[in-house]
Write a protein that holds these residues in place. Structure first.
Motif, PDB file in Angstrom:
ATOM      1  N   LYS A 109       0.737  -1.106   0.137  1.00  0.00           N
ATOM      2  CA  LYS A 109      -0.067  -0.001  -0.036  1.00  0.00           C
ATOM      3  C   LYS A 109       0.939   1.410  -0.028  1.00  0.00           C
ATOM      4  O   LYS A 109       0.219   2.497  -0.386  1.00  0.00           O
ATOM      5  N   SER A 110       2.142   1.238   0.390  1.00  0.00           N
ATOM      6  CA  SER A 110       3.128   2.188   0.344  1.00  0.00           C
ATOM      7  C   SER A 110       3.803   2.410  -0.858  1.00  0.00           C
ATOM      8  O   SER A 110       4.953   3.274  -0.924  1.00  0.00           O
ATOM      9  N   ASN A 111       3.481   1.510  -1.802  1.00  0.00           N
ATOM     10  CA  ASN A 111       4.106   1.443  -3.136  1.00  0.00           C
ATOM     11  C   ASN A 111       5.524   1.146  -2.936  1.00  0.00           C
ATOM     12  O   ASN A 111       6.359   1.566  -3.539  1.00  0.00           O
ATOM     13  N   ILE A 112       5.846   0.376  -2.170  1.00  0.00           N
ATOM     14  CA  ILE A 112       7.343  -0.262  -1.756  1.00  0.00           C
ATOM     15  C   ILE A 112       7.174  -1.639  -2.312  1.00  0.00           C
ATOM     16  O   ILE A 112       6.374  -2.730  -1.640  1.00  0.00           O
ATOM     17  N   THR A 113       7.932  -2.042  -3.236  1.00  0.00           N
ATOM     18  CA  THR A 113       7.981  -3.563  -3.659  1.00  0.00           C
ATOM     19  C   THR A 113       9.079  -4.451  -2.998  1.00  0.00           C
ATOM     20  O   THR A 113      10.196  -3.651  -2.701  1.00  0.00           O
ATOM     21  N   VAL A 114       8.819  -5.556  -2.484  1.00  0.00           N
ATOM     22  CA  VAL A 114       9.825  -6.462  -1.711  1.00  0.00           C
ATOM     23  C   VAL A 114      10.034  -7.975  -2.488  1.00  0.00           C
ATOM     24  O   VAL A 114       8.820  -8.483  -2.565  1.00  0.00           O
ATOM     25  N   ASN A 115      11.024  -7.972  -3.239  1.00  0.00           N
ATOM     26  CA  ASN A 115      11.076  -9.330  -3.885  1.00  0.00           C
ATOM     27  C   ASN A 115      12.464 -10.001  -3.547  1.00  0.00           C
ATOM     28  O   ASN A 115      13.473  -9.348  -2.863  1.00  0.00           O
ATOM     29  N   THR A 116      12.654 -11.259  -3.850  1.00  0.00           N
ATOM     30  CA  THR A 116      13.885 -12.115  -3.434  1.00  0.00           C
ATOM     31  C   THR A 116      14.091 -12.535  -4.917  1.00  0.00           C
ATOM     32  O   THR A 116      13.578 -13.192  -5.668  1.00  0.00           O
ATOM     33  N   VAL A 117      15.602 -12.428  -5.071  1.00  0.00           N
ATOM     34  CA  VAL A 117      16.119 -13.098  -6.250  1.00  0.00           C
ATOM     35  C   VAL A 117      16.891 -14.277  -5.834  1.00  0.00           C
ATOM     36  O   VAL A 117      17.727 -14.277  -4.644  1.00  0.00           O
ATOM     37  N   CYS A 118      16.701 -15.462  -6.227  1.00  0.00           N
ATOM     38  CA  CYS A 118      17.454 -16.882  -5.750  1.00  0.00           C
ATOM     39  C   CYS A 118      18.185 -17.330  -6.777  1.00  0.00           C
ATOM     40  O   CYS A 118      18.102 -18.099  -7.710  1.00  0.00           O
ATOM     41  N   PRO A 119      19.645 -16.875  -6.608  1.00  0.00           N
ATOM     42  CA  PRO A 119      20.639 -17.722  -7.531  1.00  0.00           C
ATOM     43  C   PRO A 119      20.902 -18.897  -7.285  1.00  0.00           C
ATOM     44  O   PRO A 119      20.686 -19.400  -6.306  1.00  0.00           O
ATOM     45  N   GLY A 120      21.326 -19.571  -8.451  1.00  0.00           N
ATOM     46  CA  GLY A 120      21.805 -20.929  -8.344  1.00  0.00           C
ATOM     47  C   GLY A 120      23.260 -20.993  -8.104  1.00  0.00           C
ATOM     48  O   GLY A 120      23.747 -20.072  -7.085  1.00  0.00           O
ATOM     49  N   PHE A 121      24.219 -21.675  -8.830  1.00  0.00           N
ATOM     50  CA  PHE A 121      25.354 -21.777  -8.304  1.00  0.00           C
ATOM     51  C   PHE A 121      26.171 -20.880  -9.215  1.00  0.00           C
ATOM     52  O   PHE A 121      25.916 -20.903 -10.330  1.00  0.00           O
ATOM     53  N   ILE A 122      26.830 -19.788  -8.840  1.00  0.00           N
ATOM     54  CA  ILE A 122      27.212 -18.549  -9.648  1.00  0.00           C
ATOM     55  C   ILE A 122      28.791 -18.527  -9.555  1.00  0.00           C
ATOM     56  O   ILE A 122      29.413 -18.733  -8.363  1.00  0.00           O
ATOM     57  N   GLU A 123      29.575 -18.220 -10.637  1.00  0.00           N
ATOM     58  CA  GLU A 123      30.725 -18.076 -10.458  1.00  0.00           C
ATOM     59  C   GLU A 123      31.402 -16.937  -9.787  1.00  0.00           C
ATOM     60  O   GLU A 123      31.511 -15.881  -9.935  1.00  0.00           O
ATOM     61  N   THR A 124      31.615 -17.399  -8.205  1.00  0.00           N
ATOM     62  CA  THR A 124      31.712 -16.133  -7.412  1.00  0.00           C
ATOM     63  C   THR A 124      32.915 -16.726  -6.459  1.00  0.00           C
ATOM     64  O   THR A 124      33.371 -17.879  -6.684  1.00  0.00           O
ATOM     65  N   PHE A 171      27.726 -22.825 -14.523  1.00  0.00           N
ATOM     66  CA  PHE A 171      27.330 -21.976 -13.587  1.00  0.00           C
ATOM     67  C   PHE A 171      26.971 -20.559 -13.988  1.00  0.00           C
ATOM     68  O   PHE A 171      27.165 -20.322 -14.955  1.00  0.00           O
ATOM     69  N   GLY A 172      26.268 -19.965 -13.468  1.00  0.00           N
ATOM     70  CA  GLY A 172      25.624 -18.615 -13.997  1.00  0.00           C
ATOM     71  C   GLY A 172      26.726 -17.656 -13.375  1.00  0.00           C
ATOM     72  O   GLY A 172      27.801 -17.840 -12.680  1.00  0.00           O
ATOM     73  N   THR A 173      26.586 -16.297 -14.070  1.00  0.00           N
ATOM     74  CA  THR A 173      27.418 -15.189 -13.645  1.00  0.00           C
ATOM     75  C   THR A 173      26.851 -14.208 -12.802  1.00  0.00           C
ATOM     76  O   THR A 173      25.729 -14.088 -12.687  1.00  0.00           O
ATOM     77  N   ASN A 186      13.868 -16.711  -9.662  1.00  0.00           N
ATOM     78  CA  ASN A 186      15.001 -17.921  -9.746  1.00  0.00           C
ATOM     79  C   ASN A 186      15.901 -17.623 -10.933  1.00  0.00           C
ATOM     80  O   ASN A 186      15.513 -17.595 -12.154  1.00  0.00           O
ATOM     81  N   VAL A 187      17.060 -17.678 -10.577  1.00  0.00           N
ATOM     82  CA  VAL A 187      18.172 -17.485 -11.853  1.00  0.00           C
ATOM     83  C   VAL A 187      19.106 -18.638 -11.483  1.00  0.00           C
ATOM     84  O   VAL A 187      20.320 -18.396 -10.774  1.00  0.00           O
ATOM     85  N   ASN A 188      18.854 -19.946 -11.883  1.00  0.00           N
ATOM     86  CA  ASN A 188      19.711 -21.022 -11.269  1.00  0.00           C
ATOM     87  C   ASN A 188      19.826 -22.046 -12.756  1.00  0.00           C
ATOM     88  O   ASN A 188      20.288 -23.228 -12.388  1.00  0.00           O
ATOM     89  N   GLY A 189      19.624 -21.697 -13.864  1.00  0.00           N
ATOM     90  CA  GLY A 189      20.014 -22.571 -15.068  1.00  0.00           C
ATOM     91  C   GLY A 189      19.075 -23.872 -14.993  1.00  0.00           C
ATOM     92  O   GLY A 189      19.361 -24.702 -15.634  1.00  0.00           O
ATOM     93  N   GLY A 190      17.720 -23.636 -14.462  1.00  0.00           N
ATOM     94  CA  GLY A 190      16.878 -24.574 -14.363  1.00  0.00           C
ATOM     95  C   GLY A 190      17.206 -25.757 -13.160  1.00  0.00           C
ATOM     96  O   GLY A 190      16.714 -27.006 -13.343  1.00  0.00           O
ATOM     97  N   LEU A 191      18.234 -25.404 -12.403  1.00  0.00           N
ATOM     98  CA  LEU A 191      18.452 -26.548 -11.221  1.00  0.00           C
ATOM     99  C   LEU A 191      17.382 -26.653 -10.347  1.00  0.00           C
ATOM    100  O   LEU A 191      17.165 -27.772 -10.151  1.00  0.00           O
TER     101      LEU A 191
END
Length: 246
Positions: free
Chosen positions: A175-190, A213-215, A239-244
């Motif tokens: 109602k305050s025009n604030i969005t809250v989301n989650t990004v869920c990486p898979g296995f990322i080259e870090t 692996f993702g970047t 979800n950014v996980n390459g289909g895992l």
């Protein structure tokens, strides 16, 4: 330059996914605060690079597992830039152990850095986000918070907790025009993945439908999309996980 004059805090912004997110936001016009705990040299290098390219950035040390330090991080941001529009909760650590070897310190340290920090930043930032006309909170969780992982009860619990936190806060703040989301990486080259033995990495890769692996940049693109175009997206897991994990 869709994020011109927007101000973003990226926790754990000195390396890996956090650094990629900071660059993606800055290149769209946002003024970026690079939060770090111990990686001072890396954080300042990120700021120097962004500044050299003509973007506005500030490095601020704070252990976001500690409430008072997190409050000071937000206050420093407001003092320097005058506003706050975007929070990216990216700070995270691992202390992987099988449960029978998992110490109380291993448990609390991971929970505090990965999950309690999200409460700390959101609590400190909310009064300022409410003054923004279109604020964003983006929490970087993990496929491990969705599917679990061997020897990762502490990490999985923290990352799953971020998802539940996201859903509830999204309902409250819509109602305050604030969005809250989650990004869920898979296995990322870090750096975190580089610590995994090569034979184990090959076993993991074989389970990923995309067979790679993702970047960090691929995670940053998802965050940028939510910041620019995600006005009607809230309470979701991207979800950014390459289909895992599907």
């Amino acid at each position: 330059m869709d994020l011109v004059n927007r101000v973003a805090i990226v926790t754990g912004g000195a390396k890996g996914i956090g650094k990629a997110i900071a660059f993606s936001l800055a290149k769209k016009g946002a003024k970026v605060v690079i939060n770090y705990n111990s990686s001072e040299q890396s954080a300042k290098a990120v700021v120097d690079e962004l500044t050299l390219e003509g973007y506005e950035a500030l490095a601020v040390q704070a252990n976001v597992a500690e409430f008072e330090q997190t409050k000071a991080l937000v206050e420093r941001t407001i003092e320097h830039f005058g506003r706050l529009d975007i929070i990216v909760n990216n700070a995270g650590i691992t202390r992987d152990r099988t449960f029978k070897k998992l110490s109380e310190d291993d448990w609390h340290e991971v929970i505090n850095v990965n999950l309690s920090s999200v409460y700390n930043t959101c609590n400190a930032a909310l009064p300022h986000l409410l003054e923004s006309d279109n604020a964003r909170i983006i929490n970087i969780s993990s496929v491990i918070g969705q599917a679990g992982g061997f020897g990762q009860t502490n990490y999985s619990a923290a990352k799953a907790g971020m998802i539940g936190f996201t859903k509830s806060l999204a309902i409250e703040l819509a109602k305050s025009n604030i969005t809250v989301n989650t990004v869920c990486p898979g296995f990322i080259e870090t750096d975190m993945l580089s610590e995994v033995p090569e034979n184990v990495k090959e076993q993991i890769k074989a389970k990923i439908p995309k067979r790679r692996f993702g970047t960090a940049d691929e995670i940053a693109k998802a965050v940028l999309y939510l910041c620019q175009d995600g006005e009607y997206i809230t309470g979701q897991q991207i979800n950014v996980n390459g289909g895992l994990y599907v």
